[in-house]
Design an enzyme around this catalytic site. Structure first.
Site, PDB file in Angstrom:
ATOM      1  N   CYS A  23       0.854  -1.185   0.000  1.00 51.19           N
ATOM      2  CA  CYS A  23       0.000   0.000   0.000  1.00 51.19           C
ATOM      3  C   CYS A  23       0.894   1.241   0.000  1.00 51.19           C
ATOM      4  CB  CYS A  23      -0.960  -0.070   1.180  1.00 51.19           C
ATOM      5  SG  CYS A  23      -2.209   1.236   1.215  1.00 51.19           S
TER       6      CYS A  23
ATOM      7  N   ASP B 260      -7.446  -1.859  -8.623  1.00 54.66           N
ATOM      8  CA  ASP B 260      -6.923  -0.895  -7.660  1.00 54.66           C
ATOM      9  C   ASP B 260      -7.014   0.516  -8.238  1.00 54.66           C
ATOM     10  OD1 ASP B 260      -5.532   0.551  -5.768  1.00 54.66           O
ATOM     11  OD2 ASP B 260      -3.832  -0.818  -5.693  1.00 54.66           O
TER      12      ASP B 260
ATOM     13  N   HIS C  48      -6.913  -4.083  -4.278  1.00 55.34           N
ATOM     14  CA  HIS C  48      -5.945  -3.422  -3.414  1.00 55.34           C
ATOM     15  C   HIS C  48      -6.021  -4.068  -2.029  1.00 55.34           C
ATOM     16  CE1 HIS C  48      -3.462  -0.098  -1.955  1.00 55.34           C
ATOM     17  NE2 HIS C  48      -4.197  -0.167  -0.867  1.00 55.34           N
TER      18      HIS C  48
END
Length: 176
Positions: free
Chosen positions: A59, A114, A146
């Site tokens: 992330c 994502d 994601h």
């Protein structure tokens, strides 16, 4: 910045992001994160000795890993980034711009679902990696969302998580 609730529960994910976490993430600019990266690497070297290191991020951590690779060439030999968001922006301090200064090998595993790293940004990242002449993998994991490595969330994708582990192990074995 860690969630205090199970993000799989109804409303927990929305509440977590409404808590201002993205403001805190945005505040982690290179001038704030760079000195921390240097301090962590110094501490690692004090305990493990000099030598090439690998950094990896998930992330927002992928942005930090990429920046660290460019900040510490010759020290950072491997950079892994998985379901990273915002790796390519129009800003003067966009993480992908740090690749040009690095000496690292890179491995990226992007989620095809994502919004924080759309396919056009994946392609721009590929161009930066090629322009810098850095060895790399820059792959899109079909069907992954994601956060696919996070087993404690509804985004977890076992196949994508296992693929990322194999890619990361390969990167570290080659580069270190």
């Amino acid at each position: 910045m860690a969630p205090q609730a199970d993000l799989r529960e109804p409303g927990a994910r929305e509440a977590f992001f409404a808590s201002g976490v993205l403001d805190r993430v945005a505040a982690l600019t290179p001038d704030r994160s760079g000195p921390d990266a240097e301090a962590w690497v110094r501490a690692l070297e004090e305990h493990a000795g000099d030598g090439p290191i690998g950094v990896t991020g998930y992330c927002m951590g992928a942005r930090l890993a990429v920046r660290t690779g460019g900040q510490l060439p010759g020290t950072v030999a491997a950079v892994g980034g998985f379901h990273g968001g915002g790796l390519v922006t129009d800003a003067a301090d966009s993480p992908h711009l740090a690749i040009a200064a690095s000496t690292a090998e890179y491995a990226f595993g992007h989620a095809d679902q994502d919004r924080s790293m759309p396919l056009e940004q994946v392609e721009a990242l590929e161009q930066a990696l090629q322009a810098a002449g850095r060895p790399h993998l820059n792959e899109v994991y079909a069907g992954a969302a994601h956060g696919y490595t996070m087993a404690d969330t509804s985004m977890y994708d076992e196949a994508a998580a296992e693929r990322h582990f194999a890619v990361l192990q390969g990167l570290l074995a080659r580069a270190l």
